[in-house]
Write a protein that holds these residues in place. Structure first.
Motif, PDB file in Angstrom:
ATOM      1  N   ASP A   9     -10.444  -8.479 -26.648  1.00 17.49           N
ATOM      2  CA  ASP A   9     -11.384  -9.050 -27.614  1.00 17.49           C
ATOM      3  C   ASP A   9     -11.097 -10.526 -27.828  1.00 17.49           C
ATOM      4  OD1 ASP A   9     -12.623  -6.642 -27.955  1.00 17.49           O
ATOM      5  OD2 ASP A   9     -11.523  -6.111 -29.778  1.00 17.49           O
ATOM      6  N   LEU A  10      -9.814 -10.870 -27.853  1.00 15.55           N
ATOM      7  CA  LEU A  10      -9.416 -12.267 -27.989  1.00 15.55           C
ATOM      8  C   LEU A  10      -9.788 -13.044 -26.739  1.00 15.55           C
ATOM      9  CD1 LEU A  10      -7.918 -14.544 -29.451  1.00 15.55           C
ATOM     10  CD2 LEU A  10      -5.792 -13.659 -28.498  1.00 15.55           C
ATOM     11  N   ASN A  11      -9.557 -12.467 -25.584  1.00 13.60           N
ATOM     12  CA  ASN A  11      -9.873 -13.139 -24.325  1.00 13.60           C
ATOM     13  C   ASN A  11     -11.368 -13.405 -24.196  1.00 13.60           C
ATOM     14  OD1 ASN A  11      -9.296 -14.268 -21.803  1.00 13.60           O
ATOM     15  ND2 ASN A  11      -9.704 -12.340 -20.744  1.00 13.60           N
ATOM     16  N   ILE A  32      -3.354 -15.964 -22.387  1.00 16.07           N
ATOM     17  CA  ILE A  32      -2.042 -15.314 -22.465  1.00 16.07           C
ATOM     18  C   ILE A  32      -1.031 -16.182 -23.205  1.00 16.07           C
ATOM     19  CG2 ILE A  32      -2.346 -13.773 -20.511  1.00 16.07           C
ATOM     20  CD1 ILE A  32      -0.877 -15.712 -18.736  1.00 16.07           C
ATOM     21  N   ASN A  33      -1.144 -17.496 -23.078  1.00 21.23           N
ATOM     22  CA  ASN A  33      -0.252 -18.377 -23.833  1.00 21.23           C
ATOM     23  C   ASN A  33      -0.502 -18.218 -25.333  1.00 21.23           C
ATOM     24  OD1 ASN A  33       1.708 -20.785 -23.712  1.00 21.23           O
ATOM     25  ND2 ASN A  33       0.083 -21.536 -25.044  1.00 21.23           N
ATOM     26  N   LYS A  34      -1.778 -18.155 -25.696  1.00 22.19           N
ATOM     27  CA  LYS A  34      -2.134 -17.979 -27.099  1.00 22.19           C
ATOM     28  C   LYS A  34      -1.630 -16.640 -27.630  1.00 22.19           C
ATOM     29  CE  LYS A  34      -6.145 -18.177 -30.196  1.00 22.19           C
ATOM     30  NZ  LYS A  34      -7.596 -18.439 -30.290  1.00 22.19           N
ATOM     31  N   PRO A 114       8.594  -4.402 -28.514  1.00 20.86           N
ATOM     32  CA  PRO A 114       8.270  -5.731 -27.980  1.00 20.86           C
ATOM     33  C   PRO A 114       6.884  -5.800 -27.354  1.00 20.86           C
ATOM     34  CG  PRO A 114       9.713  -4.558 -26.476  1.00 20.86           C
ATOM     35  CD  PRO A 114       9.608  -3.694 -27.704  1.00 20.86           C
ATOM     36  N   LEU A 115       6.173  -6.868 -27.641  1.00 19.64           N
ATOM     37  CA  LEU A 115       4.903  -7.112 -26.944  1.00 19.64           C
ATOM     38  C   LEU A 115       5.217  -7.386 -25.480  1.00 19.64           C
ATOM     39  CD1 LEU A 115       1.820  -7.695 -26.913  1.00 19.64           C
ATOM     40  CD2 LEU A 115       2.426 -10.108 -27.237  1.00 19.64           C
ATOM     41  N   THR A 116       4.550  -6.662 -24.602  1.00 23.88           N
ATOM     42  CA  THR A 116       4.800  -6.800 -23.170  1.00 23.88           C
ATOM     43  C   THR A 116       3.481  -6.760 -22.419  1.00 23.88           C
ATOM     44  OG1 THR A 116       6.894  -5.617 -23.471  1.00 23.88           O
ATOM     45  CG2 THR A 116       6.080  -5.875 -21.215  1.00 23.88           C
ATOM     46  N   MET A 117       3.250  -7.735 -21.563  1.00 27.25           N
ATOM     47  CA  MET A 117       2.102  -7.719 -20.670  1.00 27.25           C
ATOM     48  C   MET A 117       2.623  -7.531 -19.256  1.00 27.25           C
ATOM     49  SD  MET A 117      -0.870  -8.060 -22.239  1.00 27.25           S
ATOM     50  CE  MET A 117      -1.988  -8.728 -20.994  1.00 27.25           C
ATOM     51  N   ALA A 118       2.112  -6.512 -18.550  1.00 29.22           N
ATOM     52  CA  ALA A 118       2.512  -6.246 -17.172  1.00 29.22           C
ATOM     53  C   ALA A 118       1.317  -6.469 -16.251  1.00 29.22           C
ATOM     54  CB  ALA A 118       3.018  -4.816 -17.026  1.00 29.22           C
ATOM     55  N   TYR A 119       1.572  -7.031 -15.062  1.00 32.42           N
ATOM     56  CA  TYR A 119       0.503  -7.414 -14.142  1.00 32.42           C
ATOM     57  C   TYR A 119       0.806  -6.929 -12.727  1.00 32.42           C
ATOM     58  CZ  TYR A 119      -0.093 -10.891 -17.873  1.00 32.42           C
ATOM     59  OH  TYR A 119      -0.229 -11.531 -19.088  1.00 32.42           O
ATOM     60  N   LEU A 120      -0.222  -6.518 -12.033  1.00 32.25           N
ATOM     61  CA  LEU A 120      -0.096  -6.153 -10.623  1.00 32.25           C
ATOM     62  C   LEU A 120       0.148  -7.398  -9.782  1.00 32.25           C
ATOM     63  CD1 LEU A 120      -0.442  -4.013  -8.331  1.00 32.25           C
ATOM     64  CD2 LEU A 120      -2.861  -4.697  -8.268  1.00 32.25           C
ATOM     65  N   ALA A 192       3.531 -14.743 -13.811  1.00 34.73           N
ATOM     66  CA  ALA A 192       3.471 -13.285 -13.872  1.00 34.73           C
ATOM     67  C   ALA A 192       2.051 -12.778 -13.634  1.00 34.73           C
ATOM     68  CB  ALA A 192       3.977 -12.799 -15.225  1.00 34.73           C
ATOM     69  N   ALA A 193       1.068 -13.520 -14.113  1.00 33.16           N
ATOM     70  CA  ALA A 193      -0.329 -13.065 -14.073  1.00 33.16           C
ATOM     71  C   ALA A 193      -1.105 -13.573 -12.868  1.00 33.16           C
ATOM     72  CB  ALA A 193      -1.039 -13.498 -15.356  1.00 33.16           C
ATOM     73  N   LYS A 194      -0.468 -14.295 -11.959  1.00 30.78           N
ATOM     74  CA  LYS A 194      -1.205 -15.051 -10.940  1.00 30.78           C
ATOM     75  C   LYS A 194      -2.143 -14.196 -10.093  1.00 30.78           C
ATOM     76  CE  LYS A 194       2.642 -14.886  -7.587  1.00 30.78           C
ATOM     77  NZ  LYS A 194       3.346 -13.811  -8.297  1.00 30.78           N
ATOM     78  N   TYR A 195      -1.667 -13.054  -9.610  1.00 30.60           N
ATOM     79  CA  TYR A 195      -2.507 -12.240  -8.745  1.00 30.60           C
ATOM     80  C   TYR A 195      -3.582 -11.514  -9.547  1.00 30.60           C
ATOM     81  CZ  TYR A 195      -3.899  -8.940  -5.115  1.00 30.60           C
ATOM     82  OH  TYR A 195      -4.629  -8.209  -4.206  1.00 30.60           O
ATOM     83  N   ALA A 196      -3.191 -10.916 -10.664  1.00 33.85           N
ATOM     84  CA  ALA A 196      -4.151 -10.210 -11.509  1.00 33.85           C
ATOM     85  C   ALA A 196      -5.256 -11.146 -11.983  1.00 33.85           C
ATOM     86  CB  ALA A 196      -3.428  -9.593 -12.706  1.00 33.85           C
TER      87      ALA A 196
END
Length: 237
Positions: A9-11, A32-34, A114-120, A192-196
């Protein structure tokens, strides 16, 4: 994708203002920085405060989960790819981490998870290019620890049990504490998010990233407060 729903929703605030090309790069990077800055504010009283190099070097971790070769391989760069099992594997590890750090009643302390974002990601995508054949998929994740439970989580992250998590499909886990080279947290988040990020318009993937804890906004206080925090944030981020 419960955790992602509220975050997206933020994005969407950014996506509505940007072209498809920009959305995949600058706008997603801003998003993601925000997100991590909002969590930093939320965990430290809820007000906007200056960036602290010392804080992020103590609380931010870069994680890579490697999978055994061939288990989740794709035939080529255009075949339909079911990436959800990779994220299911990461969730198992995340839940193990939470239980060991917070105890059997971890659900009662969900605000401290912990807030965690995981990316393929896949081999051969260091510059964001799609691999012709990728036999070794992996996940990159960025984890921001809550200050009140930092020591419990950090201690377990560095333990043999966490690093040698041995589900049948996982080959290795790397955990690297964040080091600020003078550019803040943006480089590690965007790496971390480059490919996704670059595959967001590609319909071949069912799952490119996920947020943890993977729960509804009503369960995790940060998700519930996310929109309010975002509206109060300065436009400089």
């Amino acid at each position: 994708m419960k955790g992602v729903t509220k975050i997206m929703d933020l994005n969407n605030d950014y996506n509505n203002k940007a072209s498809l090309r920009v959305r995949r790069t600058r706008e997603f990077n801003n998003f993601i920085n925000k997100l991590y800055m909002l969590k930093y504010y939320f965990d430290n009283g809820g007000e906007e405060i200056p960036y602290s190099k010392d804080y992020f070097e103590k609380h931010l971790f870069f994680i890579t989960m490697h999978f055994k070769s061939g288990i989740y391989s794709a035939k080529n760069s255009s075949s339909i790819y079911n990436s959800k099992p990779l994220f299911d594997g990461f969730k198992l590890w995340f839940l193990m981490l939470v239980e060991n750090a917070l105890g059997k009643r971890a659900g009662q302390s969900i605000k401290h998870q912990p807030l965690t974002m995981a990316y393929l990601d896949v081999e051969g995508t260091a510059w964001g290019n799609a691999a012709e054949v990728f036999q070794t998929p992996h996940l990159h994740a960025v984890m921001l620890l809550h200050p009140k439970k930092r020591d419990e989580f950090a201690s377990y992250l560095e333990s043999d049990e966490a690093l040698k998590f041995r589900e049948t499909f996982v080959s290795k886990i790397d955990v690297i504490p964040f080091t600020d080279d003078g550019r803040g947290i943006a480089p590690v988040l965007t790496y971390a998010a480059k490919y996704a990020r670059n595959q967001m318009a590609n319909q071949r993937f069912d799952w490119l990233f996920e947020a943890y804890p993977s729960v509804s906004e009503f369960s995790y206080p940060f998700y519930k407060k996310l929109k309010t925090l975002s509206n109060g944030l300065s436009e400089t981020l």
